[in-house]
Design a protein around this motif. Structure first.
Motif, PDB file in Angstrom:
ATOM      1  N   ILE A 137     -15.092  43.855  -9.243  1.00  0.00           N
ATOM      2  CA  ILE A 137     -15.637  42.874 -10.456  1.00  0.00           C
ATOM      3  C   ILE A 137     -15.822  41.698  -9.388  1.00  0.00           C
ATOM      4  CG2 ILE A 137     -14.997  41.577 -12.160  1.00  0.00           C
ATOM      5  CD1 ILE A 137     -13.165  43.997 -13.145  1.00  0.00           C
ATOM      6  N   CYS A 139     -12.032  39.383 -17.134  1.00  0.00           N
ATOM      7  CA  CYS A 139     -11.888  40.515 -16.297  1.00  0.00           C
ATOM      8  C   CYS A 139     -10.417  40.718 -16.216  1.00  0.00           C
ATOM      9  CB  CYS A 139     -12.449  39.732 -14.980  1.00  0.00           C
ATOM     10  SG  CYS A 139     -14.043  39.626 -14.776  1.00  0.00           S
ATOM     11  N   ASP A 140      -9.441  39.811 -16.357  1.00  0.00           N
ATOM     12  CA  ASP A 140      -8.099  40.074 -16.252  1.00  0.00           C
ATOM     13  C   ASP A 140      -7.901  41.232 -17.414  1.00  0.00           C
ATOM     14  OD1 ASP A 140      -7.867  38.953 -14.135  1.00  0.00           O
ATOM     15  OD2 ASP A 140      -6.968  37.495 -14.920  1.00  0.00           O
ATOM     16  N   ARG A 178     -14.508  33.657 -17.555  1.00  0.00           N
ATOM     17  CA  ARG A 178     -14.791  34.758 -16.649  1.00  0.00           C
ATOM     18  C   ARG A 178     -13.546  35.458 -16.180  1.00  0.00           C
ATOM     19  NH1 ARG A 178     -19.126  32.998 -12.861  1.00  0.00           N
ATOM     20  NH2 ARG A 178     -18.666  31.116 -13.283  1.00  0.00           N
ATOM     21  N   GLN A 179     -12.868  34.742 -15.621  1.00  0.00           N
ATOM     22  CA  GLN A 179     -11.523  35.201 -15.271  1.00  0.00           C
ATOM     23  C   GLN A 179     -10.590  35.908 -16.046  1.00  0.00           C
ATOM     24  OE1 GLN A 179      -9.978  34.875 -11.770  1.00  0.00           O
ATOM     25  NE2 GLN A 179      -8.973  36.613 -12.848  1.00  0.00           N
ATOM     26  N   PHE A 210     -17.160  37.678 -10.157  1.00  0.00           N
ATOM     27  CA  PHE A 210     -17.760  36.508 -11.159  1.00  0.00           C
ATOM     28  C   PHE A 210     -17.726  35.348 -10.401  1.00  0.00           C
ATOM     29  CE2 PHE A 210     -12.968  37.399 -11.368  1.00  0.00           C
ATOM     30  CZ  PHE A 210     -12.442  36.018 -11.020  1.00  0.00           C
TER      31      PHE A 210
END
Length: 423
Positions: free
Chosen positions: A421, A406-407, A402-403, A423
């Protein structure tokens, strides 16, 4: 109910979006309203009929049976101040102690018969409704709707839900309102004059009754009998640019949206819409949302909100692949939080087609069965985004994945994009 109207239409805040504290210490918190309202709302001009007429000079304390009799005209102030008519003994509909002399039709100061002239000037008429729909049975409300029907647009807003007996009518395909011929009025002369105008419309009373009932149903997500609308009523519906559907009344009833929207004709009829909101939150039996595919026909849409929060029987959102056709969209809100049985979000790969999008809110909180979040890579193409709100809390995907996603999204979007955001 001006407060109800403001709560559900002017502000755009209501209980379904988490509530909004309109009041502070028992008073309307106008300061916060002005701070939080969107510019497109504040830039509009609103005329509220409830504040437009001095009813002390129009109706209070009057008795329309006796106000022309010699006894009354000889001492009008005493008769106006009495709680019951001093001549016939009938309790006053609007008792008042002011005793103010009433203006008469034709006089420059007479206001109460001028509403329809204002309605002719406005772009749209918003009618705020109480749970029993009492307001819409009043004759002057009928007059305003009738006038708006001819050239403008009419919107209904339910301020505080729908009474249980009306929900039963709605579910069983019974018209919510009786014929306009039975509308209520304090002054019989007003009623006769307004009904005369309704009867003179193209289609007359039948066209009016059909339009009002079908538009009420449409506001509640029902299009079963929309095909019955004809003439000026159909023209008014085709002119609509904004529609909000509130289906929360159907909790515990529907399992498929097709039960309320049996075909796609509803969306082809509404092809002028630029703003559409459908609220299906907390419909605990709802499993099939395939009817939403028809939204793809609304190619003029600039603003769209689909709220499916806590619909725990939904397993597939494939119908939402139609969103890729809405290339004019500037604002999209998609709330799927609490839809714990959704297994795939592949349909959201289509979001990369929405290159005009400026604001996106995507809530996938507690979508526990989703194992693949790669379709969200589509957000990388939204280079015009000014604001992104993305909630993936509770998705059973490795936090590192997820990280990473998102990045990557943050890197692709414009540096000025406001990101929220979680997560």
């Amino acid at each position: 109910d001006a407060t109800g109207w403001q709560r559900t239409d002017l502000t755009g805040f209501n209980r379904f979006s988490g509530g909004y504290p309109l009041y502070k210490d028992g008073k309307l918190d106008a300061g916060r309203l002005l701070e939080d309202l969107e510019p497109e709302i504040l830039d509009k001009t609103y005329w509220l009929c409830v504040f437009a007429v001095n009813e002390h000079a129009a109706i209070c304390g009057d008795c329309w049976t006796c106000n022309q009799k010699a006894e009354w005209t000889a001492a009008p102030e005493a008769h106006l101040r009495a709680d019951s008519c001093l001549i016939c003994g009938t309790p006053k509909f609007n008792p008042c102690k002011c005793g103010m002399k009433k203006t008469m039709p034709g006089e420059d100061a007479h206001e109460i018969d001028l509403f329809h002239f204002v309605v002719e000037l406005v772009d749209a008429l918003v009618v705020s409704l109480d749970p029993t729909l009492f307001a819409i049975r009043r004759v002057w409300c009928v007059a305003e709707i009738g006038k708006a029907l001819m050239a403008g647009t009419v919107y209904f807003r339910l301020a505080e839900g729908l009474a249980a007996e009306l929900v039963d009518k709605l579910w069983n395909d019974i018209d919510l309102l009786e014929t306009v011929e039975k509308c209520e009025a304090t002054n019989p002369a007003d009623r006769d004059a307004i009904l005369k105008d309704i009867r003179a419309m193209n289609g007359g009373v039948k066209a009016y009754d059909t339009f009002v009932n079908r538009l009420l149903e449409l506001s509640l997500g029902i299009a079963r009998k929309l095909h019955e609308v004809e003439g000026v009523g159909l023209e008014a519906i085709r002119r609509m640019q904004t529609l909000e559907m509130d289906l929360t009344w159907a909790a515990g009833k529907i399992t498929s949206l097709h039960e309320l929207m049996p075909d796609d004709k509803m969306f082809s009829t509404l092809d002028q819409l630029t703003s559409f909101k459908i609220d299906c939150s907390e419909l605990e039996r709802l499993a099939d949302i395939d009817a939403l595919r028809g939204i793809g026909a609304l190619v003029r849409l600039q603003k769209l909100s689909i709220i499916l929060e806590d619909c725990q029987q939904i397993t597939s959102i494939n119908a939402l692949a139609c969103l890729g056709k809405l290339t004019s969209l500037q604002q999209l809100t998609l709330i799927l939080g609490g839809c714990t049985e959704i297994t795939s979000i592949d349909a959201l790969a289509c979001l990369d087609q929405l290159t005009s999008l400026q604001q996106l809110t995507l809530n996938l909180r507690l979508c526990k069965q989703v194992a693949d979040i790669s379709p969200l890579s589509s957000l990388e193409a939204l280079t015009q985004l000014e604001e992104l709100k993305l909630d993936m809390r509770g998705i059973e995907v490795a936090r590192s994945d997820r990280q990473t996603l998102c990045d990557r999204i943050a890197t692709k979007l414009a540096p000025a994009t406001k990101l929220d955001i979680d997560f």
